[in-house]
Motif scaffolding. Structure first.
Motif, PDB file in Angstrom:
ATOM      1  N   THR A 133       0.831  -1.202   0.000  1.00  0.00           N
ATOM      2  CA  THR A 133       0.000   0.000   0.000  1.00  0.00           C
ATOM      3  C   THR A 133       0.868   1.255   0.000  1.00  0.00           C
ATOM      4  O   THR A 133       0.611   2.204  -0.754  1.00  0.00           O
ATOM      5  CB  THR A 133      -0.926  -0.001   1.228  1.00  0.00           C
TER       6      THR A 133
ATOM      7  N   ALA B 148       1.401   3.982  -3.168  1.00  0.00           N
ATOM      8  CA  ALA B 148       1.179   5.419  -2.991  1.00  0.00           C
ATOM      9  C   ALA B 148       2.363   6.213  -3.535  1.00  0.00           C
ATOM     10  O   ALA B 148       2.178   7.248  -4.194  1.00  0.00           O
ATOM     11  CB  ALA B 148       0.954   5.743  -1.517  1.00  0.00           C
TER      12      ALA B 148
ATOM     13  N   GLY C  34      -5.764   2.913   0.456  1.00  0.00           N
ATOM     14  CA  GLY C  34      -4.828   2.818  -0.665  1.00  0.00           C
ATOM     15  C   GLY C  34      -4.602   1.420  -1.186  1.00  0.00           C
ATOM     16  O   GLY C  34      -3.663   1.181  -1.938  1.00  0.00           O
TER      17      GLY C  34
ATOM     18  N   PHE D  57      -3.990  12.307  -4.570  1.00  0.00           N
ATOM     19  CA  PHE D  57      -3.974  10.834  -4.617  1.00  0.00           C
ATOM     20  C   PHE D  57      -5.337  10.298  -5.025  1.00  0.00           C
ATOM     21  O   PHE D  57      -5.436   9.375  -5.843  1.00  0.00           O
ATOM     22  CB  PHE D  57      -3.566  10.285  -3.249  1.00  0.00           C
TER      23      PHE D  57
END
Length: 466
Positions: free
Chosen positions: A279, A283, A423, A453
């Protein structure tokens, strides 16, 4: 008017737009969410108190204002809920404690006053752990995770996490002393913001540890968090620790993006499980594609000890918060909160001073690190998600607690703002998350990173399979 089937899962931003366009009324919206609460929450147990009559009356009054052209702002008519440690006039506020189940405040907490003034419709109070520490009181139902009841809901804003994820409100207030906005946000697939300590008033909010407590929004997106924070943030004469500095337009700031920004990624994180590592790595890839400059950094030396120190510091302040009822009514406390208070009452002044010196060291180290960056990416937990079975095995062992708090508690000690975002997911379909940390009072930058994001990903658009 026929309401869309997924009305309860729309973002706060989208609902606000529909209310402003008058394609839906606040009464219609509030009634729909109340009906969903009645249908779903008998199982989830996310609400401590629901106030349907008051909510519908408030919604009706706000619809009249809207029809007359009076608009209070982006939360006008939006149904939300607050953690049950925020005082609400005329409505029980128990803070998850059996001894306070009949406590009915005569005044609202400042954050509740500000939500009401902005036109939010308060649906009720959300369940929480006892006194906002790590476990629910044995006599009070524990909220279930709407993604999978076999998994932890997160402490202590468990009700805020479950209700917001399950479509039982469009956003909520939580509190974070060691990770209690961030844990339920990552476990329930939400966006949750722990603001800088002093950004949001704590007046009228039941304390766990006053120098560590942060009140902040939990919602379905960074933009939704920005909308709520813009309402509740700011100085307050009732709370001298609420810093008297201007509150930015967080919604406008969210659109800035991350191109050219220096974003730190720590090296040497040896305890991450595959889900947490993936995760965080994913990102980094997203931010790189958006033009951010990724910089490898090392966390301050004091960081590793910080979560262990947090427990003693929290214990002393918790003992102070409960001195009127503990030990005089110790038999009415659950064992976990009672154990924390006993720890705090037993700590020597010299030991406490030693903890404070190390707290200053971790705060200074993080200030130095963040001065060279715009943002810092962090895991939420080394183990991305926790099943209830695994929690039962580890119990309340101090080392196990410190391990869960390793990446959250240091930022409560230092007071820096941090935004948790969904995420990724595990093979079991559970959401996983990561943190964006910023310099003190740069919630605008943190929210801009989160919004960027979420413009490039869809994790925040996924909903539990209820």
């Amino acid at each position: 008017m026929t309401l869309p089937a997924d009305l309860h899962y729309l973002s706060l931003n989208e609902i606000a737009r529909r209310l402003r366009d008058r394609t839906v009324s606040s009464v219609e919206l509030t009634r729909a969410i109340l009906e969903r609460i009645e249908k779903v929450d008998s199982t989830l147990k996310s609400y401590a108190v629901v106030t349907p009559d008051r909510a519908l009356a408030d919604a009706a009054a706000l619809d009249i204002e809207a029809a007359a052209g009076r608009w209070r702002g982006p939360l006008h008519g939006v149904p939300i809920a607050v953690k049950d440690l925020c005082n609400t006039a005329g409505i029980p506020t128990a803070a998850g404690m059996a001894i306070h189940r009949d406590h009915v405040p005569i005044e609202d907490a400042t954050v509740v006053t500000r939500l009401k003034a902005a036109g939010a419709v308060i649906l009720g109070k959300l369940q929480m752990t006892e006194g906002a520490f790590g476990a629910h009181h044995p006599s009070i139902p524990t909220p279930l995770n709407p993604w999978n009841a076999a998994y932890w809901t997160g402490a202590s804003s468990s009700g805020s996490g479950a209700a917001t994820a399950a479509g039982l409100c469009y956003g909520s207030l939580g509190s974070d002393t060691g990770g209690s906005i961030r844990f339920p946000s990552t476990m329930n697939g939400l966006s949750g913001l722990k603001p800088t300590w002093g950004r949001v008033s704590r007046a009228g909010v039941f304390p766990l540890a006053e120098s560590l407590d942060h009140v902040g929004p939990m919602a379905r997106s960074a933009l939704d968090c920005a909308m709520i924070l813009g309402v509740v943030a700011g100085p307050d004469p009732e709370d001298p620790t609420a810093v008297p500095i201007a509150v930015p337009d967080y919604v406008a700031a969210a659109a800035v993006g991350v191109a050219g920004r220096r974003i730190g990624i720590p090296v040497g994180l040896s305890d991450l499980d595959p889900d947490s590592a993936r995760t965080l790595g994913d990102a980094v890839t997203v931010f790189e594609k958006q033009g951010a400059q990724i910089v490898e950094v090392r966390l301050p030396a004091a960081f590793q000890q910080a979560s262990r120190d947090w427990l003693g510091l929290c214990a002393v302040e918790t003992a102070l918060a409960h001195e009127k009822t503990y030990p005089s009514r110790a038999a009415e406390y659950g064992p976990v909160l009672a154990g924390l208070i006993d720890m705090g009452r037993g700590l020597s002044a010299v030991d406490y001073a030693r903890l404070q010196v190390r707290r200053a060291a971790v705060t200074g180290g993080l200030n130095t690190l963040l001065a060279s960056l715009d943002l810092l990416l962090m895991p939420v937990m080394g183990t991305a998600v926790w099943s209830l079975d695994r929690l039962a095995v580890t119990g309340r062992d101090p080392e196990a607690v410190a391990a869960r708090l390793r990446y959250t508690a240091p930022f409560d000690l230092s007071g820096h703002p941090t935004l948790t975002l969904p995420g990724g997911k595990t093979v079991d379909g559970m959401p996983t998350g990561f943190q964006i940390v910023g310099r003190s009072f740069d919630e605008a930058g943190v929210l801009a990173g989160g919004h960027a994001f979420q413009q490039a990903t869809d994790w925040h658009l996924r909903r539990p399979p209820l």
